[in-house]
Design a protein around this motif. Structure first.
Motif, PDB file in Angstrom:
ATOM      1  N   THR A   4       0.872  -1.170   0.000  1.00  9.08           N
ATOM      2  CA  THR A   4       0.000   0.000   0.000  1.00  9.08           C
ATOM      3  C   THR A   4       0.912   1.223   0.000  1.00  9.08           C
ATOM      4  N   ILE A  54      -3.730   7.242  -1.819  1.00  4.31           N
ATOM      5  CA  ILE A  54      -3.161   5.918  -1.562  1.00  4.31           C
ATOM      6  C   ILE A  54      -3.499   4.993  -2.713  1.00  4.31           C
ATOM      7  N   ARG A  82      -4.041   1.072  -2.934  1.00  2.00           N
ATOM      8  CA  ARG A  82      -4.262  -0.079  -2.053  1.00  2.00           C
ATOM      9  C   ARG A  82      -3.608  -1.335  -2.624  1.00  2.00           C
ATOM     10  N   CYS A  84      -7.022   2.897  -6.250  1.00  2.00           N
ATOM     11  CA  CYS A  84      -6.446   4.070  -5.607  1.00  2.00           C
ATOM     12  C   CYS A  84      -7.488   5.164  -5.458  1.00  2.00           C
ATOM     13  N   GLU A  89      -8.647   3.838   6.568  1.00  2.00           N
ATOM     14  CA  GLU A  89      -8.078   3.063   5.457  1.00  2.00           C
ATOM     15  C   GLU A  89      -6.895   2.195   5.896  1.00  2.00           C
ATOM     16  N   LEU A  90      -6.052   2.731   6.776  1.00  2.00           N
ATOM     17  CA  LEU A  90      -4.747   2.111   7.026  1.00  2.00           C
ATOM     18  C   LEU A  90      -4.567   1.485   8.399  1.00  2.00           C
ATOM     19  N   ALA A 124       1.944   1.983   5.531  1.00  2.00           N
ATOM     20  CA  ALA A 124       1.924   2.318   4.114  1.00  2.00           C
ATOM     21  C   ALA A 124       3.346   2.746   3.770  1.00  2.00           C
TER      22      ALA A 124
END
Length: 172
Positions: A7, A27, A29, A34, A80-81, A87
């Motif tokens: 990522t 980002i 993924r 993205c 998201e993360l 990431a």
């Protein structure tokens, strides 16, 4: 290819150096999808480098009209993360500074780590990186200096250099 893609996170900014701030975060993924969000500048974020605007093509007026509030972008990144925990960035020094600024002003802590993409690269991948990245740009039609597309470009370059390095190893 059986390996999962890393990522990748990329940030566009108002310029470089003292006073600069994040204006877009994107980002790419692990599944190759993205997304990116423009960031509404805070009142105290006044630095603006016209040369940077020439690169990314995003005006300050556009950020004011279309950007998302700092806290909303920070929440989105955490959502998201968080589960993934990390990431990767090709410009860790800059991106980590801008990410820290974003989270500081949002009053949140990041629930993930940002790491340098280069730690994932073998020596063979590092040697292939620049030429491969240029080839991917030429073939893909990616719009450079936009956060989501730059993140995807890095991911595609990683994937191709990995495949090329593996192929070279099998031939030995």
């Amino acid at each position: 290819m059986s390996e999962t893609l890393p990522t990748v996170l990329d940030i566009e900014a108002s310029g470089f150096g003292r006073g600069s701030y994040p204006i877009e975060v994107g980002i790419a993924r692990a599944d190759g999808s993205c997304c990116a969000f423009l960031i509404q500048p805070l009142d105290e974020w006044t630095h603006w480098d016209p040369k940077a605007e020439l690169l990314h093509g995003i005006s300050r007026d556009r950020l004011l009209q279309e950007g998302y509030p700092v806290h909303q972008v920070a929440h989105w990144l955490n959502d998201e993360l968080r589960e993934l925990g990390k990431a990767y960035s090709d410009s860790w020094g800059y991106d980590n500074t801008w990410l820290s600024l974003l989270f500081h002003h949002a009053g949140l802590l990041p629930r993930f780590r940002l790491e340098a993409l280069r730690i994932l690269l073998s020596e063979a991948q590092q040697e292939l990186w620049s030429d491969t990245k240029e080839a991917v740009i030429a073939e893909s039609g990616i719009h450079r200096h936009r956060a989501g597309e730059d993140a995807r470009l890095l991911q595609l370059t990683y994937q191709r250099t990995l495949a090329m390095a593996e192929c070279a190893n099998r031939k030995r």
